[in-house]
Design a protein around this motif. Structure first.
Motif, PDB file in Angstrom:
ATOM      1  N   GLY A  45     -42.331  -7.181 -64.981  1.00 31.36           N
ATOM      2  CA  GLY A  45     -41.743  -7.729 -63.766  1.00 31.36           C
ATOM      3  C   GLY A  45     -41.757  -9.237 -63.718  1.00 31.36           C
ATOM      4  O   GLY A  45     -42.513  -9.906 -64.430  1.00 31.36           O
ATOM      5  N   GLY A  46     -40.911  -9.761 -62.849  1.00 31.49           N
ATOM      6  CA  GLY A  46     -40.854 -11.194 -62.614  1.00 31.49           C
ATOM      7  C   GLY A  46     -40.437 -11.464 -61.183  1.00 31.49           C
ATOM      8  O   GLY A  46     -39.693 -10.683 -60.576  1.00 31.49           O
ATOM      9  N   GLY A  47     -40.927 -12.557 -60.620  1.00 27.93           N
ATOM     10  CA  GLY A  47     -40.575 -12.933 -59.263  1.00 27.93           C
ATOM     11  C   GLY A  47     -40.181 -14.391 -59.179  1.00 27.93           C
ATOM     12  O   GLY A  47     -40.652 -15.217 -59.968  1.00 27.93           O
ATOM     13  N   LEU A  48     -39.314 -14.716 -58.222  1.00 27.98           N
ATOM     14  CA  LEU A  48     -38.865 -16.083 -57.988  1.00 27.98           C
ATOM     15  C   LEU A  48     -38.914 -16.377 -56.496  1.00 27.98           C
ATOM     16  O   LEU A  48     -38.724 -15.487 -55.672  1.00 27.98           O
ATOM     17  CB  LEU A  48     -37.439 -16.291 -58.490  1.00 27.98           C
ATOM     18  N   SER A  49     -39.183 -17.637 -56.158  1.00 26.05           N
ATOM     19  CA  SER A  49     -39.103 -18.061 -54.759  1.00 26.05           C
ATOM     20  C   SER A  49     -38.963 -19.574 -54.717  1.00 26.05           C
ATOM     21  O   SER A  49     -39.073 -20.248 -55.745  1.00 26.05           O
ATOM     22  CB  SER A  49     -40.358 -17.628 -53.973  1.00 26.05           C
ATOM     23  N   SER A  50     -38.746 -20.079 -53.516  1.00 27.44           N
ATOM     24  CA  SER A  50     -38.697 -21.529 -53.313  1.00 27.44           C
ATOM     25  C   SER A  50     -39.624 -21.914 -52.168  1.00 27.44           C
ATOM     26  O   SER A  50     -39.714 -21.199 -51.167  1.00 27.44           O
ATOM     27  CB  SER A  50     -37.276 -21.982 -52.983  1.00 27.44           C
ATOM     28  N   ASP A  51     -40.288 -23.051 -52.318  1.00 25.53           N
ATOM     29  CA  ASP A  51     -41.106 -23.567 -51.217  1.00 25.53           C
ATOM     30  C   ASP A  51     -40.240 -24.073 -50.064  1.00 25.53           C
ATOM     31  O   ASP A  51     -40.652 -24.014 -48.900  1.00 25.53           O
ATOM     32  CB  ASP A  51     -41.975 -24.727 -51.701  1.00 25.53           C
ATOM     33  N   ALA A  52     -39.054 -24.621 -50.390  1.00 25.58           N
ATOM     34  CA  ALA A  52     -38.172 -25.206 -49.372  1.00 25.58           C
ATOM     35  C   ALA A  52     -38.957 -26.151 -48.462  1.00 25.58           C
ATOM     36  O   ALA A  52     -38.840 -26.117 -47.242  1.00 25.58           O
ATOM     37  CB  ALA A  52     -37.498 -24.113 -48.547  1.00 25.58           C
ATOM     38  N   TYR A  53     -39.745 -27.041 -49.102  1.00 29.84           N
ATOM     39  CA  TYR A  53     -40.675 -27.867 -48.327  1.00 29.84           C
ATOM     40  C   TYR A  53     -40.633 -29.347 -48.712  1.00 29.84           C
ATOM     41  O   TYR A  53     -40.454 -30.196 -47.849  1.00 29.84           O
ATOM     42  CB  TYR A  53     -42.088 -27.300 -48.509  1.00 29.84           C
ATOM     43  N   HIS A  54     -40.800 -29.678 -49.989  1.00 34.80           N
ATOM     44  CA  HIS A  54     -40.954 -31.070 -50.405  1.00 34.80           C
ATOM     45  C   HIS A  54     -40.532 -31.185 -51.867  1.00 34.80           C
ATOM     46  O   HIS A  54     -40.667 -30.228 -52.633  1.00 34.80           O
ATOM     47  CB  HIS A  54     -42.419 -31.504 -50.236  1.00 34.80           C
ATOM     48  N   MET A  55     -40.048 -32.364 -52.277  1.00 31.72           N
ATOM     49  CA  MET A  55     -39.604 -32.544 -53.656  1.00 31.72           C
ATOM     50  C   MET A  55     -40.720 -32.326 -54.669  1.00 31.72           C
ATOM     51  O   MET A  55     -40.506 -31.757 -55.737  1.00 31.72           O
ATOM     52  CB  MET A  55     -39.027 -33.950 -53.854  1.00 31.72           C
ATOM     53  N   THR A  56     -41.939 -32.793 -54.358  1.00 37.33           N
ATOM     54  CA  THR A  56     -43.014 -32.745 -55.344  1.00 37.33           C
ATOM     55  C   THR A  56     -44.298 -32.084 -54.853  1.00 37.33           C
ATOM     56  O   THR A  56     -45.080 -31.589 -55.669  1.00 37.33           O
ATOM     57  CB  THR A  56     -43.363 -34.172 -55.827  1.00 37.33           C
ATOM     58  N   ALA A  57     -44.527 -32.054 -53.559  1.00 33.73           N
ATOM     59  CA  ALA A  57     -45.780 -31.496 -53.038  1.00 33.73           C
ATOM     60  C   ALA A  57     -45.619 -30.011 -52.726  1.00 33.73           C
ATOM     61  O   ALA A  57     -44.569 -29.581 -52.250  1.00 33.73           O
ATOM     62  CB  ALA A  57     -46.202 -32.235 -51.772  1.00 33.73           C
ATOM     63  N   PRO A  58     -46.663 -29.217 -52.994  1.00 34.62           N
ATOM     64  CA  PRO A  58     -46.602 -27.804 -52.624  1.00 34.62           C
ATOM     65  C   PRO A  58     -46.776 -27.631 -51.119  1.00 34.62           C
ATOM     66  O   PRO A  58     -47.352 -28.490 -50.442  1.00 34.62           O
ATOM     67  CB  PRO A  58     -47.798 -27.204 -53.371  1.00 34.62           C
ATOM     68  N   HIS A  59     -46.289 -26.527 -50.587  1.00 34.96           N
ATOM     69  CA  HIS A  59     -46.567 -26.232 -49.183  1.00 34.96           C
ATOM     70  C   HIS A  59     -48.070 -26.035 -49.037  1.00 34.96           C
ATOM     71  O   HIS A  59     -48.689 -25.301 -49.805  1.00 34.96           O
ATOM     72  CB  HIS A  59     -45.824 -24.966 -48.750  1.00 34.96           C
ATOM     73  N   PRO A  60     -48.711 -26.700 -48.068  1.00 31.98           N
ATOM     74  CA  PRO A  60     -50.180 -26.631 -47.963  1.00 31.98           C
ATOM     75  C   PRO A  60     -50.720 -25.220 -47.744  1.00 31.98           C
ATOM     76  O   PRO A  60     -51.863 -24.929 -48.104  1.00 31.98           O
ATOM     77  CB  PRO A  60     -50.492 -27.544 -46.770  1.00 31.98           C
TER      78      PRO A  60
END
Length: 417
Positions: A261-276
């Motif tokens: 299996g494989g999964g994909l998603s997007s943070d849709a939050y910031h260019m470089t920082a992860p969603h906290p």
């Protein structure tokens, strides 16, 4: 439509801690650091003076002089790793339908050194556009799979996925789906990167993304440690041969594991920082489990993205706790970037290999360089600190995230009839 099963029948690795698959695995288990002072250029004026370069790599060992000059390092690395994986798979290419063999490759940047050098040479001149005729073909990110296909005559799907540091994990997921749906029998997949250049190091330094522990490079990549200060840039390539199960069985192939299996998603939050709160990371692991038909308690080990950045490490571990609940404490969590550094677009590939081999050998590589507990990290999590740990591994997950909020997750399972 019943989906085809997909297995891993060949592996190849060209990394800062080993130029072959066997060397890579031995170094992972022994906890060897690949970080050292940069040898490619004068670092006097750079904030970070070290990286995880390849050791003892000489292009002339693999290519004649004329061929090597036409290839950026990232393409050279791709060819070397894929050649090893093809040989490891035992494929007799003369007896294969090459229309059903493809190459889906990952690269976050591509030929950065070629681009840098050509532009610098132009800037030094009188304005006359004197560029090497191989400038564009050496630089473009899709040229690595193109060259692999040309080398072996593979005429199936052929392209590069570009999603920053998630690139090669994206490539593996695409390859999985092509085979699952019956479009291909075999896909050569993986990723390569060669960004240890003045432009690469200077650019990441400008973002304050890199560790500046110049007095102790070998300990600079320290995921989950309270005193981590950024990632260590690495280079190299990893390659996997993914094959439809019945095709592999028909030729008597050895099987490392099944890619389920494989999964994909997007943070849709910031260019470089992860969603906290790790929202995108939570989503990608849940997507991966669902795609694989697994429950959280099925997972034995997770090779984290774990780059040794202050924000990223905490966000990822919070997400793991959220997804896996009480079972999280039973999972061996590790970050092999503590040894290899961060190979950007090649990270997903070499870390997939570092997830597959524990299934075969029953041992989890360590997260090295951990000295100080981070109070923001759940102490009940087993981060496989400083020493390898033996355990039976049936299911291994690997996380890879990229600038732009790109998240990719793959999961491998011990092969059973």
């Amino acid at each position: 439509m019943e989906l085809k099963r997909v297995v891993v029948t060949g592996l190849g690795a060209l990394t800062p801690i080993g130029n072959t698959l066997d060397e890579y695995w031995e170094s992972l288990v022994s906890g060897k650091s690949g970080a050292a002072p940069i040898t490619y250029y004068d670092t006097e004026k750079f904030k970070t003076k070290f990286a995880c370069e390849l050791k003892n790599f000489d292009a002339s060992d693999y290519f004649d002089r004329k061929e090597a000059r036409k290839l950026d390092k990232f393409a050279q690395y791709a060819i070397v790793a894929s050649d090893e994986a093809i040989k490891d798979s035992g494929l007799d290419l003369d007896n294969e339908n090459k229309l059903r063999i493809g190459v889906i490759w990952g690269a976050g940047i591509g030929g950065l050194e070629t681009f840098q050098n050509e532009v610098l040479n132009y800037a030094k001149g009188d304005g006359t556009p004197r560029f090497n005729p191989f400038f564009i073909p050496k630089m473009i990110a899709d040229i690595a799979p193109g060259n692999i296909s040309i080398r072996h005559g593979f005429m199936g799907p052929n392209y590069t996925t570009v999603s920053a540091c998630a690139s090669s994990a994206n490539a593996m997921i695409d390859a999985l789906n092509y085979i699952r749906l019956g479009y291909s029998d075999i896909i050569v997949t993986g990723g390569s990167e060669a960004a240890v250049t003045e432009a690469g190091m200077g650019g990441f330094n400008a973002m304050h993304a890199l560790s500046t522990r110049n007095e102790s490079p070998e300990t600079a990549s320290r995921p989950f440690d309270a005193n981590r200060d950024g990632f260590v840039l690495g280079e190299g390539a990893g390659a996997l041969i993914l094959e439809e199960l019945e095709h592999a069985k028909a030729r008597g192939a050895s099987i490392y594991a099944e890619l389920i299996g494989g999964g994909l998603s997007s943070d849709a939050y910031h260019m470089t920082a992860p969603h906290p709160d790790g929202i995108g990371v939570i989503a990608v692991m849940k997507n991966c489990l669902q795609n694989a038909g697994l429950k959280p308690e099925d997972v034995d080990t997770i090779n984290t993205h774990g780059t040794s950045t202050p924000l990223g490490d905490v966000a990822e571990l919070k997400a793991i706790s959220e997804v896996f609940g009480d079972h999280a404490k039973n999972i061996n969590i590790n970050s092999t970037k503590s040894m290899t550094g961060h190979l950007l677009g090649a990270a997903g590939a070499i870390e997939a290999i570092a997830s597959i081999l524990p299934i075969k050998h029953g041992i989890i590589p360590p997260t090295i360089n951990h000295e100080t507990v981070d109070e923001n990290i759940d102490p009940s999590l087993n981060l496989t600190l400083n020493k390898p740990q033996k355990r039976e591994v049936n299911v291994a997950m690997s996380n890879t995230f990229g600038f732009g909020g790109h998240n990719a997750c793959v999961v491998f399972k011990k092969y059973q009839e």
